[in-house]
Design a protein around this motif. Structure first.
Motif, mmCIF file in Angstrom:
data_model
loop_
_atom_site.group_PDB
_atom_site.id
_atom_site.type_symbol
_atom_site.label_atom_id
_atom_site.label_comp_id
_atom_site.label_asym_id
_atom_site.label_seq_id
_atom_site.Cartn_x
_atom_site.Cartn_y
_atom_site.Cartn_z
ATOM 1 N N LEU A 7 0.968 -1.195 0.150
ATOM 2 C CA LEU A 7 -0.027 0.014 0.162
ATOM 3 C C LEU A 7 1.038 1.445 0.084
ATOM 4 O O LEU A 7 1.690 1.319 0.776
ATOM 5 C CB LEU A 7 -0.938 -0.088 1.391
ATOM 6 N N LYS A 8 0.359 2.283 -0.720
ATOM 7 C CA LYS A 8 1.459 3.298 -0.985
ATOM 8 C C LYS A 8 1.454 4.168 0.519
ATOM 9 O O LYS A 8 0.331 4.362 1.137
ATOM 10 C CB LYS A 8 0.763 4.320 -1.810
ATOM 11 N N GLY A 9 2.638 4.638 0.699
ATOM 12 C CA GLY A 9 2.804 5.248 1.949
ATOM 13 C C GLY A 9 3.120 4.515 3.149
ATOM 14 O O GLY A 9 3.278 4.896 4.242
ATOM 15 N N ALA A 10 3.205 3.233 3.012
ATOM 16 C CA ALA A 10 3.481 2.331 4.122
ATOM 17 C C ALA A 10 4.658 1.563 3.745
ATOM 18 O O ALA A 10 4.836 1.085 2.563
ATOM 19 C CB ALA A 10 2.161 1.490 4.466
ATOM 20 N N ILE A 11 5.368 0.997 4.701
ATOM 21 C CA ILE A 11 6.603 0.537 4.509
ATOM 22 C C ILE A 11 6.405 -0.949 5.462
ATOM 23 O O ILE A 11 6.097 -1.169 6.475
ATOM 24 C CB ILE A 11 8.013 1.045 5.172
ATOM 25 N N ASP A 37 7.290 2.369 8.944
ATOM 26 C CA ASP A 37 6.789 3.755 8.867
ATOM 27 C C ASP A 37 5.447 3.948 8.096
ATOM 28 O O ASP A 37 5.352 3.122 7.035
ATOM 29 C CB ASP A 37 7.962 4.597 7.963
ATOM 30 N N ILE A 38 4.676 4.763 8.580
ATOM 31 C CA ILE A 38 3.153 5.112 7.994
ATOM 32 C C ILE A 38 2.884 6.443 8.142
ATOM 33 O O ILE A 38 1.887 6.947 8.094
ATOM 34 C CB ILE A 38 2.040 4.182 8.596
ATOM 35 N N SER A 39 4.240 7.508 7.967
ATOM 36 C CA SER A 39 3.995 8.731 7.832
ATOM 37 C C SER A 39 3.751 9.174 6.684
ATOM 38 O O SER A 39 3.334 10.550 6.526
ATOM 39 C CB SER A 39 5.287 9.410 8.464
ATOM 40 N N ASN A 40 3.520 8.507 5.524
ATOM 41 C CA ASN A 40 3.071 9.069 4.297
ATOM 42 C C ASN A 40 2.018 8.118 3.616
ATOM 43 O O ASN A 40 1.751 8.061 2.498
ATOM 44 C CB ASN A 40 4.355 8.817 3.398
ATOM 45 N N LEU A 41 0.812 7.930 4.626
ATOM 46 C CA LEU A 41 -0.175 7.041 4.208
ATOM 47 C C LEU A 41 -1.195 7.942 3.242
ATOM 48 O O LEU A 41 -1.184 9.180 3.393
ATOM 49 C CB LEU A 41 -1.108 6.709 5.045
ATOM 50 N N THR A 42 -1.539 7.415 2.022
ATOM 51 C CA THR A 42 -2.019 8.256 0.914
ATOM 52 C C THR A 42 -3.701 8.003 1.204
ATOM 53 O O THR A 42 -4.094 7.137 2.131
ATOM 54 C CB THR A 42 -2.058 7.518 -0.343
ATOM 55 N N PRO A 43 -4.550 9.049 0.630
ATOM 56 C CA PRO A 43 -5.945 8.716 0.842
ATOM 57 C C PRO A 43 -6.567 7.380 0.573
ATOM 58 O O PRO A 43 -7.161 6.872 1.342
ATOM 59 C CB PRO A 43 -6.628 9.902 0.047
ATOM 60 N N ASP A 47 -8.340 4.639 3.010
ATOM 61 C CA ASP A 47 -9.681 4.027 2.840
ATOM 62 C C ASP A 47 -9.637 2.495 2.903
ATOM 63 O O ASP A 47 -10.407 1.928 3.675
ATOM 64 C CB ASP A 47 -10.024 4.367 1.283
ATOM 65 N N PHE A 48 -8.467 1.918 2.421
ATOM 66 C CA PHE A 48 -8.318 0.543 2.582
ATOM 67 C C PHE A 48 -8.272 0.306 4.245
ATOM 68 O O PHE A 48 -8.856 -0.839 4.743
ATOM 69 C CB PHE A 48 -6.759 0.092 2.167
ATOM 70 N N LEU A 49 -7.456 0.820 4.918
ATOM 71 C CA LEU A 49 -7.387 0.538 6.389
ATOM 72 C C LEU A 49 -8.612 1.053 6.993
ATOM 73 O O LEU A 49 -8.901 0.177 8.158
ATOM 74 C CB LEU A 49 -6.136 1.610 7.088
ATOM 75 N N LYS A 50 -9.421 1.991 6.753
ATOM 76 C CA LYS A 50 -10.692 2.077 7.165
ATOM 77 C C LYS A 50 -11.518 0.789 7.144
ATOM 78 O O LYS A 50 -12.462 0.252 7.759
ATOM 79 C CB LYS A 50 -11.440 3.290 6.805
ATOM 80 N N ASP A 51 -11.625 0.330 5.740
ATOM 81 C CA ASP A 51 -12.355 -0.870 5.643
ATOM 82 C C ASP A 51 -12.006 -2.132 6.441
ATOM 83 O O ASP A 51 -12.796 -3.030 6.665
ATOM 84 C CB ASP A 51 -12.418 -0.912 3.830
ATOM 85 N N TYR A 52 -10.519 -2.178 6.288
ATOM 86 C CA TYR A 52 -10.018 -3.134 7.174
ATOM 87 C C TYR A 52 -10.471 -3.159 8.664
ATOM 88 O O TYR A 52 -10.089 -4.228 9.435
ATOM 89 C CB TYR A 52 -8.446 -3.115 6.963
ATOM 90 N N GLY A 53 -10.833 -2.073 9.292
ATOM 91 C CA GLY A 53 -11.229 -1.960 10.533
ATOM 92 C C GLY A 53 -10.275 -1.583 11.533
ATOM 93 O O GLY A 53 -10.317 -1.658 12.854
#
Length: 250
Positions: A7-11, A37-43, A47-53
């Motif tokens: 996922l973009k913005g996550a390492i 690092d998750i300091s660059n998560l994209t919109p 959205d994916f992480l929100k759906d993931y819960g």
């Protein structure tokens, strides 16, 4: 379901669901994420992480790292600052007493982490939040910078507590090395030229099997067995373990 979430913005973002336990169960999907690092998560990633819960984010990085590269904030999860470093207990002294495997730089580092009283408080908070995450369709993400060392030790402790076998724990840990094929990303994001040199050395060193063996050796030496370590060092007793397994296993 994918193990490695590109996922973009996550390492080094990875799913911990699906691993089998020694009791015939398996870790539930969409409950546990480990990451760097998750300091660059994209919109789109959000959205994916929100759906993931995603509900809880545990940040093992130092306060300086958190200040320089703050986690992306969102209204659907809460970030819990939980720095493992700088170590403030006697972990290094205890680790130095143990026989050393000089083939593994990280082995000594990890032994220091699991034995240090400050780091133990950090991992204790992780387990408290894991126990709090008892509602369906909610998940925990824990991370550091590379998602290998501070996060790796956290994953080792969680999977062992869930009764995942050691071979599987090793395989999960070594997946991090796939990330190290991307040298540009590693150098740009993980090598903090103004930061702590020990932390830099950890981030830039590939994972190895001896590191995990060193963790279990240190725990056995000072605590006798893993359950004693959870209880005496992290405050996770038999009832907590039962609850933890009910939440995360199926």
């Amino acid at each position: 379901m994918k193990r490695i979430l590109d996922l973009k913005g996550a390492i080094n973002l990875r799913e911990l669901g699906g691993y089998k336990t020694t009791t015939g169960k398996q870790v539930k999907y969409k409950k546990l994420l480990r990451s760097g690092d998750i300091s660059n998560l994209t919109p789109t990633t959000l959205d994916f992480l929100k759906d993931y819960g995603l509900k809880y984010v545990v940040d093992f990085r130092s306060m300086n790292e958190q200040k320089m590269w703050p986690d992306v904030e969102s209204d659907f999860y809460k970030v819990y600052p939980d720095p493992v470093y700088p170590l403030k207990g006697n972990g290094e002294k205890l680790a130095n007493i143990l026989p050393q495997n000089y083939d593994s730089y990280l082995g000594m580092v990890y032994q220091t982490m699991v034995l240090d009283s400050h780091a133990q408080q950090s991992y204790s908070l992780l387990f408290q939040l894991l126990l709090k995450n008892d509602q369906p369709d909610q998940s925990v993400l824990f991370h550091c910078a590379a998602g290998k060392d501070r996060t790796g030790v956290g994953a080792i402790l969680i999977l062992k507590a869930l009764q995942v076998d050691t071979e599987t724990i090793v395989k999960d840990y070594l997946l991090t090395n796939l990330m190290y094929e991307d040298h540009a990303t590693i150098d740009k994001i993980l090598n903090d030229k103004h930061g702590n040199q020990t932390r830099n050395n950890m981030n830039m060193t590939k994972a190895d099997i001896q590191s995990i063996e060193s963790v279990f050796e240190a725990i056995k030496h000072y605590y006798g067995n893993f359950d004693n370590y959870l209880n005496n060092a992290l405050g996770v007793d038999a009832n907590d373990l039962k609850a933890l397994r009910a939440i995360y296993l199926e």
